[in-house]
Design a protein around this motif. Structure first.
Motif, PDB file in Angstrom:
ATOM      1  N   SER A 180       0.847  -1.186   0.000  1.00  0.00           N
ATOM      2  CA  SER A 180       0.000   0.000   0.000  1.00  0.00           C
ATOM      3  C   SER A 180       0.884   1.239   0.000  1.00  0.00           C
ATOM      4  CB  SER A 180      -0.892   0.016   1.241  1.00  0.00           C
ATOM      5  OG  SER A 180      -1.724  -1.115   1.287  1.00  0.00           O
ATOM      6  N   ASP A 181       0.356   2.309  -0.566  1.00  0.00           N
ATOM      7  CA  ASP A 181       1.049   3.583  -0.416  1.00  0.00           C
ATOM      8  C   ASP A 181       1.061   3.997   1.046  1.00  0.00           C
ATOM      9  OD1 ASP A 181       1.815   4.166  -3.020  1.00  0.00           O
ATOM     10  OD2 ASP A 181      -0.147   4.983  -3.530  1.00  0.00           O
ATOM     11  N   HIS A 182       2.109   4.697   1.436  1.00  0.00           N
ATOM     12  CA  HIS A 182       2.286   5.153   2.816  1.00  0.00           C
ATOM     13  C   HIS A 182       2.970   6.509   2.747  1.00  0.00           C
ATOM     14  CE1 HIS A 182       3.847   5.188   6.979  1.00  0.00           C
ATOM     15  NE2 HIS A 182       3.002   4.207   7.242  1.00  0.00           N
ATOM     16  N   GLN A 183       2.725   7.347   3.716  1.00  0.00           N
ATOM     17  CA  GLN A 183       3.385   8.651   3.729  1.00  0.00           C
ATOM     18  C   GLN A 183       4.905   8.527   3.666  1.00  0.00           C
ATOM     19  OE1 GLN A 183       1.909  10.452   7.299  1.00  0.00           O
ATOM     20  NE2 GLN A 183      -0.076  10.981   6.422  1.00  0.00           N
ATOM     21  N   LEU A 184       5.430   7.420   4.173  1.00  0.00           N
ATOM     22  CA  LEU A 184       6.875   7.218   4.206  1.00  0.00           C
ATOM     23  C   LEU A 184       7.393   6.371   3.044  1.00  0.00           C
ATOM     24  CD1 LEU A 184       7.301   6.544   8.044  1.00  0.00           C
ATOM     25  CD2 LEU A 184       7.418   8.719   6.820  1.00  0.00           C
ATOM     26  N   SER A 185       6.477   5.860   2.197  1.00  0.00           N
ATOM     27  CA  SER A 185       6.908   4.994   1.110  1.00  0.00           C
ATOM     28  C   SER A 185       5.820   4.913   0.043  1.00  0.00           C
ATOM     29  CB  SER A 185       7.237   3.590   1.627  1.00  0.00           C
ATOM     30  OG  SER A 185       7.640   2.748   0.579  1.00  0.00           O
ATOM     31  N   ILE A 186       5.943   5.714  -0.992  1.00  0.00           N
ATOM     32  CA  ILE A 186       4.991   5.692  -2.092  1.00  0.00           C
ATOM     33  C   ILE A 186       5.422   4.640  -3.118  1.00  0.00           C
ATOM     34  CG2 ILE A 186       4.032   7.038  -4.004  1.00  0.00           C
ATOM     35  CD1 ILE A 186       3.003   7.914  -1.308  1.00  0.00           C
ATOM     36  N   VAL A 187       4.461   3.838  -3.586  1.00  0.00           N
ATOM     37  CA  VAL A 187       4.736   2.798  -4.569  1.00  0.00           C
ATOM     38  C   VAL A 187       3.889   3.097  -5.802  1.00  0.00           C
ATOM     39  CG1 VAL A 187       4.734   0.325  -5.050  1.00  0.00           C
ATOM     40  CG2 VAL A 187       5.151   1.129  -2.718  1.00  0.00           C
ATOM     41  N   ASN A 188       4.502   3.604  -6.849  1.00  0.00           N
ATOM     42  CA  ASN A 188       3.781   4.006  -8.054  1.00  0.00           C
ATOM     43  C   ASN A 188       3.536   2.813  -8.971  1.00  0.00           C
ATOM     44  OD1 ASN A 188       3.689   6.808  -7.387  1.00  0.00           O
ATOM     45  ND2 ASN A 188       5.813   7.015  -8.054  1.00  0.00           N
ATOM     46  N   LEU A 189       2.278   2.432  -9.114  1.00  0.00           N
ATOM     47  CA  LEU A 189       1.947   1.250  -9.894  1.00  0.00           C
ATOM     48  C   LEU A 189       1.970   1.486 -11.395  1.00  0.00           C
ATOM     49  CD1 LEU A 189      -0.987  -0.242  -7.766  1.00  0.00           C
ATOM     50  CD2 LEU A 189       1.467  -0.707  -7.608  1.00  0.00           C
ATOM     51  N   TYR A 190       2.055   2.737 -11.835  1.00  0.00           N
ATOM     52  CA  TYR A 190       2.057   3.016 -13.268  1.00  0.00           C
ATOM     53  C   TYR A 190       3.427   2.833 -13.921  1.00  0.00           C
ATOM     54  CZ  TYR A 190       3.874   7.532 -11.624  1.00  0.00           C
ATOM     55  OH  TYR A 190       4.614   8.510 -11.006  1.00  0.00           O
ATOM     56  N   GLU A 234      -6.192  10.373   5.496  1.00  0.00           N
ATOM     57  CA  GLU A 234      -5.643  10.229   4.154  1.00  0.00           C
ATOM     58  C   GLU A 234      -5.687   8.792   3.626  1.00  0.00           C
ATOM     59  OE1 GLU A 234      -2.545  13.973   3.893  1.00  0.00           O
ATOM     60  OE2 GLU A 234      -1.731  11.948   4.134  1.00  0.00           O
ATOM     61  N   THR A 235      -6.133   7.855   4.449  1.00  0.00           N
ATOM     62  CA  THR A 235      -6.172   6.462   4.004  1.00  0.00           C
ATOM     63  C   THR A 235      -6.989   6.309   2.730  1.00  0.00           C
ATOM     64  OG1 THR A 235      -5.813   5.518   6.198  1.00  0.00           O
ATOM     65  CG2 THR A 235      -6.992   4.162   4.615  1.00  0.00           C
ATOM     66  N   ALA A 236      -8.159   6.936   2.686  1.00  0.00           N
ATOM     67  CA  ALA A 236      -9.012   6.811   1.503  1.00  0.00           C
ATOM     68  C   ALA A 236      -8.332   7.397   0.273  1.00  0.00           C
ATOM     69  CB  ALA A 236     -10.356   7.494   1.745  1.00  0.00           C
ATOM     70  N   GLN A 237      -7.683   8.550   0.434  1.00  0.00           N
ATOM     71  CA  GLN A 237      -7.020   9.182  -0.701  1.00  0.00           C
ATOM     72  C   GLN A 237      -5.900   8.297  -1.249  1.00  0.00           C
ATOM     73  OE1 GLN A 237      -5.864  13.263   0.314  1.00  0.00           O
ATOM     74  NE2 GLN A 237      -7.395  13.235   1.946  1.00  0.00           N
ATOM     75  N   PHE A 238      -5.156   7.667  -0.355  1.00  0.00           N
ATOM     76  CA  PHE A 238      -4.028   6.856  -0.795  1.00  0.00           C
ATOM     77  C   PHE A 238      -4.492   5.602  -1.537  1.00  0.00           C
ATOM     78  CE2 PHE A 238      -1.549   9.745   1.496  1.00  0.00           C
ATOM     79  CZ  PHE A 238      -0.202   9.461   1.365  1.00  0.00           C
ATOM     80  N   ILE A 239      -5.545   4.941  -1.043  1.00  0.00           N
ATOM     81  CA  ILE A 239      -6.003   3.726  -1.722  1.00  0.00           C
ATOM     82  C   ILE A 239      -6.672   4.089  -3.041  1.00  0.00           C
ATOM     83  CG2 ILE A 239      -8.271   3.566  -0.614  1.00  0.00           C
ATOM     84  CD1 ILE A 239      -5.928   0.627  -1.477  1.00  0.00           C
ATOM     85  N   GLN A 240      -7.299   5.256  -3.117  1.00  0.00           N
ATOM     86  CA  GLN A 240      -7.970   5.661  -4.354  1.00  0.00           C
ATOM     87  C   GLN A 240      -6.985   5.974  -5.471  1.00  0.00           C
ATOM     88  OE1 GLN A 240     -10.802   8.778  -3.330  1.00  0.00           O
ATOM     89  NE2 GLN A 240     -11.802   7.462  -1.813  1.00  0.00           N
ATOM     90  N   ARG A 241      -5.727   6.273  -5.123  1.00  0.00           N
ATOM     91  CA  ARG A 241      -4.706   6.505  -6.145  1.00  0.00           C
ATOM     92  C   ARG A 241      -4.478   5.263  -7.020  1.00  0.00           C
ATOM     93  NH1 ARG A 241       0.356   7.060  -4.548  1.00  0.00           N
ATOM     94  NH2 ARG A 241       1.034   8.635  -6.031  1.00  0.00           N
ATOM     95  N   LEU A 246      -3.395   2.450 -12.356  1.00  0.00           N
ATOM     96  CA  LEU A 246      -3.599   1.295 -13.221  1.00  0.00           C
ATOM     97  C   LEU A 246      -4.231   1.680 -14.551  1.00  0.00           C
ATOM     98  CD1 LEU A 246      -4.940  -1.221 -10.550  1.00  0.00           C
ATOM     99  CD2 LEU A 246      -2.666  -1.240 -11.593  1.00  0.00           C
ATOM    100  N   MET A 247      -5.213   2.598 -14.491  1.00  0.00           N
ATOM    101  CA  MET A 247      -5.988   2.935 -15.691  1.00  0.00           C
ATOM    102  C   MET A 247      -5.197   3.836 -16.634  1.00  0.00           C
ATOM    103  SD  MET A 247      -8.728   1.243 -15.043  1.00  0.00           S
ATOM    104  CE  MET A 247     -10.019   0.816 -13.874  1.00  0.00           C
ATOM    105  N   ILE A 248      -4.780   4.996 -16.158  1.00  0.00           N
ATOM    106  CA  ILE A 248      -4.027   5.909 -17.017  1.00  0.00           C
ATOM    107  C   ILE A 248      -2.633   5.348 -17.292  1.00  0.00           C
ATOM    108  CG2 ILE A 248      -3.057   8.241 -17.164  1.00  0.00           C
ATOM    109  CD1 ILE A 248      -5.472   9.260 -15.641  1.00  0.00           C
TER     110      ILE A 248
END
Length: 432
Positions: A180-190, A234-241, A246-248
């Motif tokens: 999962s994305d985290h404030q301390l570790s962003i994982v960009n799936l694109y 911010e949990t909802a915002q992070f999961i909604q990313r 995936l789409m774009i």
């Protein structure tokens, strides 16, 4: 299962969002021997910074029942026989299992810790994740046909991740969990670098999962109490990313057979997000719009809109369901939704699961309820519904029970459950 006689049989409740893990010491036998010395040093003084977060519970004396961020030490995570008994008492016959406890070298429980950001952390945390995955294989075998385990991977080293996907498939695990994305570790799936990983998951038929998690660090003197509150907000915002990534990012364009599951969030937000994504793609293809110079290189070659990819490739297990989430079920597709109880997290349905499912489903068509509570999960994860039906005939809710509205006097005075708590909060307004 769709024949007329079967429709009068008890519901087969499959929990698409369960959590489990070993106690800290029980992970050691599953840890590669080269790490045992470092494990002893780590384990001797380890204390989960979230462990004392909700000691003053408002609605139960059960010390094992904790909200997600502080549930890593609960024996409900690893007591296999007790777990089966408890879930059957709640009408549930099978579950999909996400991690929850503290694998070796983690700074906190699996639902609060960020993924590694440097080589030293990766070396240790990857060893810990592999220990958890190997424990999980044995844990699933203790309840044959009733547990679909998800192997956790990091995306730092794709060779490691891909090898673990292959191993998980061979060991009978049911899917893959990415960080999962985290404030301390962003994982960009694109990122295109991930394409070999997506290909492996698609080729092996392993659905990929992303689970909402607490995205902030625990409270310290330096952060203050806002660290926890902002992390929750911010949990909802992070999961909604996950959706735009995936789409774009074109992941499903390149891997049209890949299946992806989002877990532990509502789903009322998704139709509007899909409209925004569709609009961005459509405008991004049109010369002369402000979107074109920013979007066109990403979207002009897409054969399908994001909303179409949703119906082909995406699923959601919205274990924090309230009724407004089910109002969008036809827009999302009945076949895209899988009910989950979030067991053993206190914000889920337990110990009020029998109330929660009635609150959610009492007035919905039986065929839709069966799809969301069992058929969809059985299809995605390979559960044997004939086998599970025999258990459900003994412990599952009857059609009549599920169709009975919850009376006000049945509700507890307070509940941390998202579903039950929302119903309690609505009572004064309904009585006014």
């Amino acid at each position: 299962m769709d024949s007329a006689p079967s429709k009068s049989r008890n519901y087969v409740l499959i929990n698409a969002d369960g959590h489990a893990g070993a106690s800290i010491r029980d992970y050691k036998p599953y840890l590669a021997g080269e790490f045992h010395g470092e494990f002893e040093t780590w384990a001797k003084d380890f204390h989960d910074p979230w462990a004392d977060f909700d000691k003053e519970l408002a609605d139960t004396d059960d010390e094992g029942l904790r909200i997600g961020v502080s549930s890593a030490s609960s024996p409900y995570n690893w007591e296999s026989e007790e777990r089966v008994t408890i879930l059957e008492g709640q009408g549930t016959v099978a579950e999909v299992i996400y991690p929850n406890t503290v694998p070796p070298f983690y700074p906190s429980g699996a639902v609060t810790a960020p993924s590694p950001t440097n080589a030293a952390d990766y070396r240790l945390l990857w060893a810990g994740v592999q220990a958890h995955n190997r424990w999980l294989v044995d844990f699933c075998k203790k309840a044959p046909g009733r547990r679909a385990g998800l192997a956790q991977v990091f995306l730092n080293d794709l060779d490691d991740a891909i090898a673990e996907v292959k191993w998980a498939k061979e060991q009978g695990l049911a899917g893959i969990l990415v960080p999962s994305d985290h404030q301390l570790s962003i994982v960009n799936l694109y990122e295109r670098r991930l394409d070999p990983f997506w290909k492996a998951c698609s080729d092996y038929g392993m659905p990929v999962h992303r689970h909402a998690a607490s995205v902030g660090p625990p409270e310290t003197e330096l952060t203050g109490p806002a660290a926890v509150a902002i992390g929750v907000y911010e949990t909802a915002q992070f999961i909604q990313r996950t959706l735009p990534h995936l789409m774009i990012g074109g992941v499903f364009e390149r891997f049209p057979d890949l299946q992806f599951v989002i877990t532990e969030t509502g789903c009322a937000w998704i139709p509007d997000e899909l409209k925004r994504l569709d609009g961005s793609v459509i405008m991004g293809r049109q010369k002369g719009t402000i979107a074109y110079p920013l979007y066109h290189r990403a979207v002009e070659g897409m054969a399908k809109l994001p909303s179409e990819h949703w119906h082909n490739n995406m699923h959601i297990a919205p274990s924090l369901l309230v009724r407004k989430d089910l109002d969008v079920r036809h827009t999302l597709g009945i076949d895209r939704i899988m009910w989950g109880s979030d067991y053993p997290h206190h914000e889920g349905s337990f110990p009020h699961n029998n109330l929660a499912v009635r609150l959610l489903f009492h007035d919905l068509p039986e065929a839709e309820v069966r799809a969301m509570t069992s058929l969809n999960a059985a299809k995605l994860y390979g559960f044997d519904l004939d086998m599970l039906q025999k258990i459900a005939d003994r412990v599952g809710p009857t059609v009549e029970e599920m169709g009975t509205p919850v009376a006000r006097e049945e509700l507890p005075a307070v509940s941390f459950s998202h579903t039950v708590g929302e119903a309690i909060a609505r009572q004064p307004a309904m009585a006014a």
